[in-house]
Design an enzyme around this catalytic site. Structure first.
Site, PDB file in Angstrom:
ATOM      1  N   GLU A  47       0.818  -1.204   0.000  1.00  0.00           N
ATOM      2  CA  GLU A  47       0.000   0.000   0.000  1.00  0.00           C
ATOM      3  C   GLU A  47       0.857   1.261   0.000  1.00  0.00           C
ATOM      4  O   GLU A  47       0.530   2.250  -0.662  1.00  0.00           O
ATOM      5  CB  GLU A  47      -0.923   0.004   1.231  1.00  0.00           C
ATOM      6  CG  GLU A  47      -1.915  -1.139   1.263  1.00  0.00           C
ATOM      7  CD  GLU A  47      -1.415  -2.336   2.048  1.00  0.00           C
ATOM      8  OE1 GLU A  47      -2.243  -2.958   2.739  1.00  0.00           O
ATOM      9  OE2 GLU A  47      -0.207  -2.652   1.982  1.00  0.00           O
ATOM     10  N   ARG A 178      12.943 -23.905  -5.428  1.00  0.00           N
ATOM     11  CA  ARG A 178      13.814 -23.672  -4.271  1.00  0.00           C
ATOM     12  C   ARG A 178      13.860 -22.192  -3.911  1.00  0.00           C
ATOM     13  O   ARG A 178      13.842 -21.815  -2.734  1.00  0.00           O
ATOM     14  CB  ARG A 178      15.221 -24.178  -4.557  1.00  0.00           C
ATOM     15  CG  ARG A 178      15.377 -25.681  -4.584  1.00  0.00           C
ATOM     16  CD  ARG A 178      16.814 -26.070  -4.877  1.00  0.00           C
ATOM     17  NE  ARG A 178      16.991 -27.520  -4.976  1.00  0.00           N
ATOM     18  CZ  ARG A 178      18.116 -28.102  -5.323  1.00  0.00           C
ATOM     19  NH1 ARG A 178      19.190 -27.359  -5.610  1.00  0.00           N
ATOM     20  NH2 ARG A 178      18.197 -29.417  -5.402  1.00  0.00           N
ATOM     21  N   THR A 190      18.650 -39.764   0.649  1.00  0.00           N
ATOM     22  CA  THR A 190      18.960 -38.914  -0.499  1.00  0.00           C
ATOM     23  C   THR A 190      20.358 -38.344  -0.367  1.00  0.00           C
ATOM     24  O   THR A 190      21.108 -38.246  -1.347  1.00  0.00           O
ATOM     25  CB  THR A 190      17.932 -37.770  -0.607  1.00  0.00           C
ATOM     26  OG1 THR A 190      16.633 -38.328  -0.857  1.00  0.00           O
ATOM     27  CG2 THR A 190      18.290 -36.811  -1.733  1.00  0.00           C
ATOM     28  N   GLU A 283      12.199 -32.298  -0.942  1.00  0.00           N
ATOM     29  CA  GLU A 283      12.881 -32.936  -2.061  1.00  0.00           C
ATOM     30  C   GLU A 283      13.395 -34.317  -1.700  1.00  0.00           C
ATOM     31  O   GLU A 283      14.174 -34.911  -2.442  1.00  0.00           O
ATOM     32  CB  GLU A 283      14.048 -32.062  -2.546  1.00  0.00           C
ATOM     33  CG  GLU A 283      13.638 -30.794  -3.258  1.00  0.00           C
ATOM     34  CD  GLU A 283      14.760 -30.240  -4.111  1.00  0.00           C
ATOM     35  OE1 GLU A 283      15.421 -31.008  -4.831  1.00  0.00           O
ATOM     36  OE2 GLU A 283      14.985 -29.020  -4.046  1.00  0.00           O
TER      37      GLU A 283
END
Length: 367
Positions: A47, A178, A190, A283
């Site tokens: 604003e 990301r 992973t 992920e």
């Protein structure tokens, strides 16, 4: 208001822990005289930018804002009062502010003789501000689960190889995801298989800083040479309460309790929320994804489907606590896009049961 929603999106990835907000000012005749969006946390709100652009032309005009103007003085002043002082006579906003410490802007406007109205393009504004709204309403970060798979649903071959299932364009697109998140989360599996870096490539053009890299590593098996431990981005390793972490001197750690799926997802999200994380990009592999789905905290799924068949190997999702078809998590597809040789499918839960609020509401809208 559609333009205000478009403007708000420009702040994605830069405003956390604040919301993304867009604002358009029209003069008394309905001509657009000012536009603005919240560009960064601690900076002027949408604003204020729009009013500065409009100048005296705002007097007698209308403000279109994607979120109820704030009524709180923090690092910046209350936007509701700024609109009153500018002489705006009407304020249309899409979504009411759910943060009790910043809400009440509509009442302030009404008391000053300005006419407020809520709900214009509310669903569009909600979608663009889903991460912040989720964090305020549920007391946990918004979770987006991303995965890449073959057309037969495999995320790796039978021998464990997974680079590269998706095409280069899809991998580039992941860096955009990301850049829009406050934290990127993977599991120890992973980490061992891929040794991912998890930082945003080319972050200077996408965001001012790097998202937090988070690894769920129950037994603290992460090697001191892991790429996530470099200084390219901050890293947090989540381990069990009894894990031996003597080899991780100098690494930031958080200790979590167990649940039936391993380290508690709820406890992790509470800790990340406490640290100011409002959005998470998940992920991790199938096991970690299954734990998040079982916890009922996946808010959006983005799958990159490659024109590849393997016939064997791990599926995209492991045990998620779903024992029969009637318990399946049904999704509503919101977008399908061709990315290089792949198809990117975006979906959200079709029906959400009453969500569990993980913490009491706190002052999340930092000014």
């Amino acid at each position: 208001m559609a333009r205000a929603v478009e403007l708000a999106a420009r702040g994605t990835g830069s405003t956390s822990p604040n919301p993304v907000v867009g604002c358009v000012i029209t003069d008394a005749s309905g001509t657009v005289v000012g536009e603005g969006w919240h560009e960064r946390a601690g900076g002027p709100h949408a604003e204020v930018h729009a009013l500065r652009a409009a100048g005296p032309a705002a007097r007698g005009g209308t403000a279109y804002v994607t979120l109820e103007p704030c009524n709180h003085t923090g690092r910046t002043g209350p936007c509701a009062q700024a609109l009153v002082e500018a002489g705006v006579t009407r304020v249309l906003y899409a979504v009411s502010d759910p943060n009790p410490q910043a809400s009440g802007g509509a009442a302030t406007l009404r008391a000053a003789g300005v006419t407020p109205a809520a709900g214009l393009l509310a669903s569009e504004a909600e979608e663009g501000n889903a991460a912040w709204l989720t964090s305020v309403r549920l007391g946990r970060p918004y979770v987006l689960w991303k995965y890449a798979a073959t057309l037969d649903g495999r995320v790796a071959a039978a021998d464990g190889t997974s680079r590269w299932i998706s095409c280069p364009e899809s991998r580039d697109d992941v860096h955009r995801l990301r850049a829009e998140a406050d934290a990127v989360v993977v599991g120890s599996g992973t980490l061992r298989a891929d040794d991912p870096h998890l930082a945003v490539r080319g972050a200077a053009g996408l965001r001012a800083d790097q998202p937090l890299r988070v690894v769920l590593d129950t037994h603290a098996t992460v090697r001191s040479t892991a790429r996530v431990l470099d200084d390219a981005a901050p890293t947090l390793i989540a381990v069990a309460e009894d894990a031996d972490t003597r080899h991780l001197a100098g690494v930031e750690l958080t200790r979590l309790p167990y649940d039936k799926y391993g380290l508690s997802v709820d406890a992790l999200l509470l800790e990340l929320h406490r640290r100011g994380v409002r959005s998470v990009l998940l992920e991790g592999g199938p096991t970690l994804a299954g734990a998040f789905v079982a916890a009922g905290v996946v808010d959006k799924v983005v799958g990159y489907l490659a024109p590849v068949l393997l016939g064997a190997g791990p599926n995209a999702l492991a045990d998620a606590g779903i024992g029969t078809l009637t318990e399946a998590l049904r999704l509503r597809i919101t977008e399908t896009v061709r990315i290089g040789t792949d198809i990117r499918v975006t979906a959200v839960p079709a029906v959400r049961s009453a969500p569990t609020v993980l913490t009491s509401h706190t002052a999340l809208k930092e000014h």
